[in-house]
Design an enzyme around this catalytic site. Structure first.
Site, mmCIF file in Angstrom:
data_model
loop_
_atom_site.group_PDB
_atom_site.id
_atom_site.type_symbol
_atom_site.label_atom_id
_atom_site.label_comp_id
_atom_site.label_asym_id
_atom_site.label_seq_id
_atom_site.Cartn_x
_atom_site.Cartn_y
_atom_site.Cartn_z
ATOM 1 N N CYS A 92 21.454 9.206 1.962
ATOM 2 C CA CYS A 92 21.860 9.211 0.603
ATOM 3 C C CYS A 92 20.491 9.060 -0.293
ATOM 4 O O CYS A 92 20.530 9.912 -1.334
ATOM 5 C CB CYS A 92 22.495 7.982 0.139
ATOM 6 S SG CYS A 92 24.104 8.286 -0.037
ATOM 7 N N HIS A 135 23.860 -13.131 27.258
ATOM 8 C CA HIS A 135 24.817 -13.395 26.253
ATOM 9 C C HIS A 135 26.483 -13.024 26.875
ATOM 10 O O HIS A 135 27.282 -13.314 26.079
ATOM 11 C CB HIS A 135 24.856 -12.308 24.964
ATOM 12 C CG HIS A 135 23.569 -12.567 24.377
ATOM 13 N ND1 HIS A 135 23.306 -13.689 23.740
ATOM 14 C CD2 HIS A 135 22.348 -11.936 24.421
ATOM 15 C CE1 HIS A 135 22.002 -13.757 23.045
ATOM 16 N NE2 HIS A 135 21.360 -12.749 23.551
ATOM 17 N N CYS A 179 14.439 -9.210 20.948
ATOM 18 C CA CYS A 179 15.398 -9.747 22.135
ATOM 19 C C CYS A 179 14.731 -8.956 23.643
ATOM 20 O O CYS A 179 14.423 -9.552 24.396
ATOM 21 C CB CYS A 179 16.707 -9.367 22.250
ATOM 22 S SG CYS A 179 17.735 -10.782 21.786
ATOM 23 N N CYS A 186 21.017 -7.759 28.182
ATOM 24 C CA CYS A 186 21.701 -8.359 27.054
ATOM 25 C C CYS A 186 22.576 -9.287 27.773
ATOM 26 O O CYS A 186 22.883 -10.404 27.303
ATOM 27 C CB CYS A 186 22.418 -7.447 26.078
ATOM 28 S SG CYS A 186 21.616 -6.068 25.414
ATOM 29 N N HIS A 189 28.487 5.982 -6.526
ATOM 30 C CA HIS A 189 29.390 4.888 -5.929
ATOM 31 C C HIS A 189 30.046 4.075 -7.017
ATOM 32 O O HIS A 189 30.734 3.276 -6.505
ATOM 33 C CB HIS A 189 28.856 4.288 -4.945
ATOM 34 C CG HIS A 189 28.397 5.147 -3.630
ATOM 35 N ND1 HIS A 189 29.066 5.412 -2.744
ATOM 36 C CD2 HIS A 189 26.955 5.490 -3.234
ATOM 37 C CE1 HIS A 189 28.439 6.520 -1.836
ATOM 38 N NE2 HIS A 189 27.283 6.243 -2.086
ATOM 39 N N ARG A 202 16.388 -7.768 15.597
ATOM 40 C CA ARG A 202 16.901 -8.731 16.263
ATOM 41 C C ARG A 202 16.900 -8.090 17.768
ATOM 42 O O ARG A 202 16.330 -8.718 18.745
ATOM 43 C CB ARG A 202 18.322 -9.291 15.992
ATOM 44 C CG ARG A 202 18.685 -10.467 16.979
ATOM 45 C CD ARG A 202 17.829 -11.769 16.783
ATOM 46 N NE ARG A 202 16.839 -11.571 18.275
ATOM 47 C CZ ARG A 202 15.836 -12.304 18.456
ATOM 48 N NH1 ARG A 202 15.426 -13.054 17.550
ATOM 49 N NH2 ARG A 202 15.208 -12.188 19.656
ATOM 50 N N CYS A 251 22.338 4.439 -6.890
ATOM 51 C CA CYS A 251 23.308 4.412 -5.934
ATOM 52 C C CYS A 251 24.815 4.315 -6.703
ATOM 53 O O CYS A 251 25.711 5.003 -6.554
ATOM 54 C CB CYS A 251 23.440 2.874 -5.047
ATOM 55 S SG CYS A 251 22.101 2.565 -3.950
#
Lengths: 159, 283
Positions: B136, B203, B244, B199, B103, B240, B99
């Site tokens: 990349c 939430h 859910c 969702c 960069h 996540r 990397c």
């Protein structure tokens, strides 16, 4: 005449064999979402209903509702209304209707339908994240719904 | 009998604090001396949502969990940042590059987290940071891609995210990104699975409320990747999301799927204005 007799006999036989259990897709609602007819014809057992209400793998009703009579079940949720005195507010048919498919009573409610098998978006195989297979069934059995109805019927405010 | 009474008292003691503190708190998040924006006005696109303000998930956690995020020596997520820094400098693949070859230091990527997912003109698609990292790796380094929600990918995201810490989330939702954003919005409001939960069901409509011991947050993702005490690892946004949707008793989507890329853009945009917090700590 013969036909009528045969039909009558068939009805009696069927009735006895299935103890009149109503399949999820055959449940009849009234215009307010109540279900008058017992799903099984067998009276619910409130003690079984209590277990279903607190068991995380079954109804787990206390996940969203507070119930003072079940205060031994820790961490009761508050997404839905408290169920204290719920039997004073709803009759048996109304409670059954809310359990089977609450959306018929409260349009748009977040409450799941506990005795329904169709109309879902991407239904899964329980909590595996995989697609539903042939084992897909309602969240509760017909008798479990009756048991919970029976328990809820005991939740009256004391005079 | 005595036992029953004691049990009842214990249950009350356990239940009472949970209910008393069910609302998000008013604490201030300061990380290493830098104050974070953890509550702010709704982004313009959310004016129809039934909410007063947007809030970081940090406000919904206990004081003990909150404290872990305020000091980098206490934040277990920082261990993964160190691991990613090693990978940043490691040459991999047929091109003989790391990397750092292109960069230089990771600080050159300051501001990246705040604007991703982002439309990539050359690729003709909205890309997440994970997609860009793998692009990349495969195209510039000639290396194998990381698995989308692997530990290595989560760690690399944490390193990149850290460079934007404290910057306001500012993802673009218009222009060429609009189509993906709208798809994400549709997914956000779709009630999936046998439990028929979107969702928004938890939430948007019920943040601040409890589902048993779970304190529902707004589901903001400005703190990702997130170290969760529950599974003791760094968690990606898509990891996540997958959990859910699975928990609605649905056939879930895969990390890196077009559905989750769209959902990530949409959910990120619901946090436009909050500080980038990652790697955060949650329970």
């Amino acid at each position: 005449m013969k036909l009528a007799t045969l039909t009558l006999a068939a009805t009696l036989v069927t009735g006895a064999a299935f103890a009149a259990e109503i399949a999820p897709s055959d449940v009849q609602f009234d215009e307010y979402g109540a279900v008058d007819q017992s799903l099984t014809g067998t009276p619910g057992n409130p003690e079984e209903g209590e277990k279903i209400m607190t068991n995380r793998g079954l109804g787990n009703c206390v996940a969203c509702h507070e119930v003072s009579a079940l205060d031994y079940a820790a961490f009761q949720g508050n997404v839905g209304p408290s169920l204290d005195g719920v039997a004073d507010r709803w009759n048996e048919a109304e409670l059954r209707g809310i359990l089977v498919n609450a959306k018929k009573t409260y349009d748009g409610t977040v409450m799941p339908s506990y005795y329904r098998v169709d109309g879902f978006v991407r239904p899964g195989n329980a909590y595996t994240g995989k697609a539903a297979d042939d084992s897909f069934g309602p969240l509760l059995t017909a008798q479990q719904v009756e048991d919970v109805v029976a328990f809820l019927g005991t939740l009256e405010y004391e005079e | 009998m005595k036992f029953k009474a004691l049990t009842a008292i214990a249950a009350l003691m356990v239940a009472a604090p949970a209910l008393t503190f069910a609302d998000p708190d008013d604490d201030t998040l300061v990380i290493e001396g830098q104050e974070m924006v953890t509550k702010t006005d709704l982004p313009a696109h959310m004016e129809d949502a039934n909410m007063d303000m947007i809030m970081s998930g940090w406000h919904f956690r206990s004081d003990e969990t909150q404290a872990l995020q305020m000091d980098d020596f206490d934040n277990p997520g920082m261990i993964f940042v160190d691991q990613a820094l090693d990978n940043w400098e490691s040459v991999e693949g047929s091109a003989g590059k790391s990397c750092a070859s292109c960069h230089e230091g990771p600080e050159s990527l300051a501001g990246v987290r705040a604007t991703y997912p982002k439309w990539n003109e050359d690729a003709g698609e909205v890309r997440t940071i994970a997609m860009q990292v793998n692009s990349c790796r495969t195209e510039n380094m000639g290396a194998e891609p990381y698995k989308y929600d692997s530990t290595q990918m989560a760690a690399m995201e944490a390193l990149i995210t850290l460079q934007s810490r404290g910057m306001p989330v500012d993802v673009a939702i218009d222009g060429p990104a609009a189509e993906t954003w709208e798809k994400g919005q549709e997914i956000y409001y779709t009630r999936y699975g046998q439990l028929e939960l979107s969702c928004a069901s938890c939430h948007e409509e019920n943040y601040g409320n409890m589902i048993r011991a779970d304190h529902l947050s707004q589901g903001q993702i400005n703190g990702f990747p997130t170290y969760r005490l529950k599974n003791a690892k760094l968690n990606t946004v898509h990891g996540r999301f997958k959990g859910c949707v699975r928990d609605t008793r649905a056939e879930t989507f895969s990390p890196g799927s077009p559905e989750f890329v769209a959902l990530e853009l949409y959910v990120a945009s619901r946090g436009n204005g909050l500080s980038v917090e990652g790697p955060s700590v949650r329970n």
